[in-house]
Design an enzyme around this catalytic site. Structure first.
Site, PDB file in Angstrom:
ATOM      1  CB  VAL A 101       1.217   1.004   0.747  1.00  0.00           C
ATOM      2  CG1 VAL A 101       1.027  -0.213  -0.161  1.00  0.00           C
ATOM      3  CG2 VAL A 101       2.076   2.044   0.067  1.00  0.00           C
ATOM      4  CG  ASP A 113       1.124  -0.591  11.877  1.00  0.00           C
ATOM      5  OD1 ASP A 113       1.180  -0.221  10.689  1.00  0.00           O
ATOM      6  OD2 ASP A 113       1.899  -0.185  12.758  1.00  0.00           O
ATOM      7  NE  ARG A 115      -1.660   3.459  10.307  1.00  0.00           N
ATOM      8  CZ  ARG A 115      -2.465   4.412   9.831  1.00  0.00           C
ATOM      9  NH1 ARG A 115      -2.785   5.431  10.580  1.00  0.00           N
ATOM     10  NH2 ARG A 115      -2.948   4.338   8.603  1.00  0.00           N
ATOM     11  CB  THR A 144      11.879  -0.607   1.519  1.00  0.00           C
ATOM     12  OG1 THR A 144      10.983  -0.127   0.492  1.00  0.00           O
ATOM     13  CG2 THR A 144      11.464  -2.004   1.924  1.00  0.00           C
ATOM     14  CB  THR A 182       9.995   0.249  -3.254  1.00  0.00           C
ATOM     15  OG1 THR A 182       8.742   0.798  -3.672  1.00  0.00           O
ATOM     16  CG2 THR A 182      11.036   0.484  -4.331  1.00  0.00           C
ATOM     17  CB  CYS A 195       8.220   6.922  -4.298  1.00  0.00           C
ATOM     18  SG  CYS A 195       6.977   5.941  -3.430  1.00  0.00           S
ATOM     19  NE  ARG A 240       6.755   7.888   5.692  1.00  0.00           N
ATOM     20  CZ  ARG A 240       6.150   6.805   5.213  1.00  0.00           C
ATOM     21  NH1 ARG A 240       6.674   5.606   5.433  1.00  0.00           N
ATOM     22  NH2 ARG A 240       5.045   6.925   4.511  1.00  0.00           N
TER      23      ARG A 240
END
Length: 426
Positions: free
Chosen positions: A13, A31, A36, A81, A116, A256, A327
């Site tokens: 995202v 981050d 990364r 989240t 979210t 999601c 995930r």
């Protein structure tokens, strides 16, 4: 005022958003993962979602130092989240990111959340953290916004620019500012929600509706198998009516669709309301790995194959096709179900990191051995790299009776040409 933006969290995202914003504004990407950050500084996206040339040609800066955020006046938080082992919302990362931003917060700044959450998290949980650490007052010294992400990762998925962006804020001036900023990077436009809580609720509703639609088709699949008719044929026939919504059955994973309904039910339970339909959908979708394995084992038994010594090849580990993200994948559930029958399958996924599979699920990925033979193959995730191989090539890996479990039904049309094949799909 010159807008200086920090995007907190550079996952699937945050990184596309930061890159898009950097074409118009001064943007710093943050981050905590130093590996990364170093990779991005070398124009490499470890998730393989972004073209290296896009990173290389951007003005986007990268850092893992909190001190570098102090010059920003707009903070956009895009951290994960997830849910915990009891299906309760895990807000630890959003709390941590909020606390970190609070140390750099100044009068006039704005903090926007894209993660979210259930309605109330932004203002009732995050705002007090910002106030306590910064010493500033919400709606007086700083303002908040909420603009939920709507990305669909993977090849062929919807990008940031293609989906209308929901925007909400704590006051009308902040809403106008955020709408202008997001409009500059989202040609599809923005939708201004009535309030932050409305935007939060809309986000969890989007994916809860999707979850329930799939649950209905999963239950339909169970019924269709009982009466020996093809589920896809039933759905396609029903879809001849103009207002029928075509959705197909499948394993529902990811961060999601398989997660957001629990955020909504968590809020409902806090308000002493016990949701029924939402949790029923979750129960059905969570049962599908067992449903698939039961049919696989039944086929093996019917073929007189010794279950405990069966060799089963599972193709795919990520939560959906053409991505490497594992995930909340439901494939580990499928592997666990196989283990209940004493079967230790071979797992192959050409996209997923073997190191990540081991650390997250204690699953060992194997390269595809062209000389190996199996008793059954389960095509769990139809990556392009996998389904580019014709069905007859996969069947050549199977000894004896050809048992091929094609969860999504990718090869359904091809299967009718093989007379000795046991082919099964949802």
């Amino acid at each position: 005022m010159t807008i200086k933006i920090s995007v907190i969290g550079l996952g699937y995202v945050g990184l596309p958003l930061a890159l898009a914003l950097s074409r118009h504004y001064s943007v710093l990407g943050f981050d905590l993962n130093e590996e990364r950050i170093n990779s991005l500084k070398n124009a490499k996206d470890m998730s393989a979602e972004i073209d290296p040339r896009e990173i290389e040609n951007s003005s986007l800066g990268f850092t893992c130092s909190i001190d570098d955020l102090s010059d920003s006046n707009l903070y956009i938080i895009t951290v994960p989240t997830p849910i915990d082992s009891h299906n309760n919302p895990d807000l630890s990362m959003i709390r941590s990111a909020t606390s970190m931003v609070a140390t750099s917060l100044n009068k006039g700044d704005c903090v926007v959340y894209e993660s979210t959450v259930f309605p109330g998290v932004t203002e009732d949980i995050c705002a007090p953290i910002l106030e306590k650490i910064s010493g500033l007052t919400y709606k007086k010294d700083f303002h908040l916004g909420y603009s939920p992400e709507r990305l669909s990762p993977g090849k062929g998925g919807k990008t940031l620019e293609e989906v209308v962006k929901v925007v909400s804020a704590s006051c009308s001036d902040t809403l106008s500012m955020l709408s202008k900023i997001y409009k500059s990077v989202v040609p599809a436009g923005v939708y201004e929600a009535d309030s932050i809580k409305v935007a939060e609720a809309a986000k969890v509703l989007e994916n809860t509706q999707r979850d329930l639609n799939i649950a209905l088709m999963n239950e339909l699949s169970k019924i269709c198998h009982l009466i020996d008719i093809d589920t896809k044929s039933v759905i396609d026939t029903a879809a001849s009516k103009w207002n029928f919504m075509k959705v197909y059955p499948g394993l529902v994973g990811g961060h999601c669709i398989g997660v957001d309904p629990y955020y909504l039910t968590h809020l409902a339970l806090q308000k002493n309301y016990a949701p029924e339909v939402i949790l029923a959908g979750r129960r059905i979708n969570n049962s599908m790995a067992k449903f698939v394995v039961d049919h696989c084992v039944k086929a093996l038994s019917t073929a007189n194959k010794s279950i405990h010594s069966c060799r089963v090849l599972v193709l795919g580990l990520s939560f959906k096709e053409n991505i490497q993200d594992i995930r909340n994948s439901k494939i580990p559930d499928l592997i666990d179900e196989l283990s209940q029958f004493g079967i230790t399958p071979t797992i192959h996924d050409p996209l997923v990191s073997a190191k990540e599979a081991k650390s997250m699920y204690d699953i060992r990925l194997s390269p595809l051995d062209l000389d190996s033979k199996y008793d059954a193959i389960i095509l769990a995730v139809p990556h392009k790299e996998l389904v580019s191989r014709p069905l007859r090539k996969w069947l050549s890996f199977i000894d004896g009776k050809k048992i091929f479990i094609d969860i999504t039904g990718f090869y359904k049309k091809d299967s009718v040409t093989f007379s000795s094949l046991y082919y099964w799909s949802l």
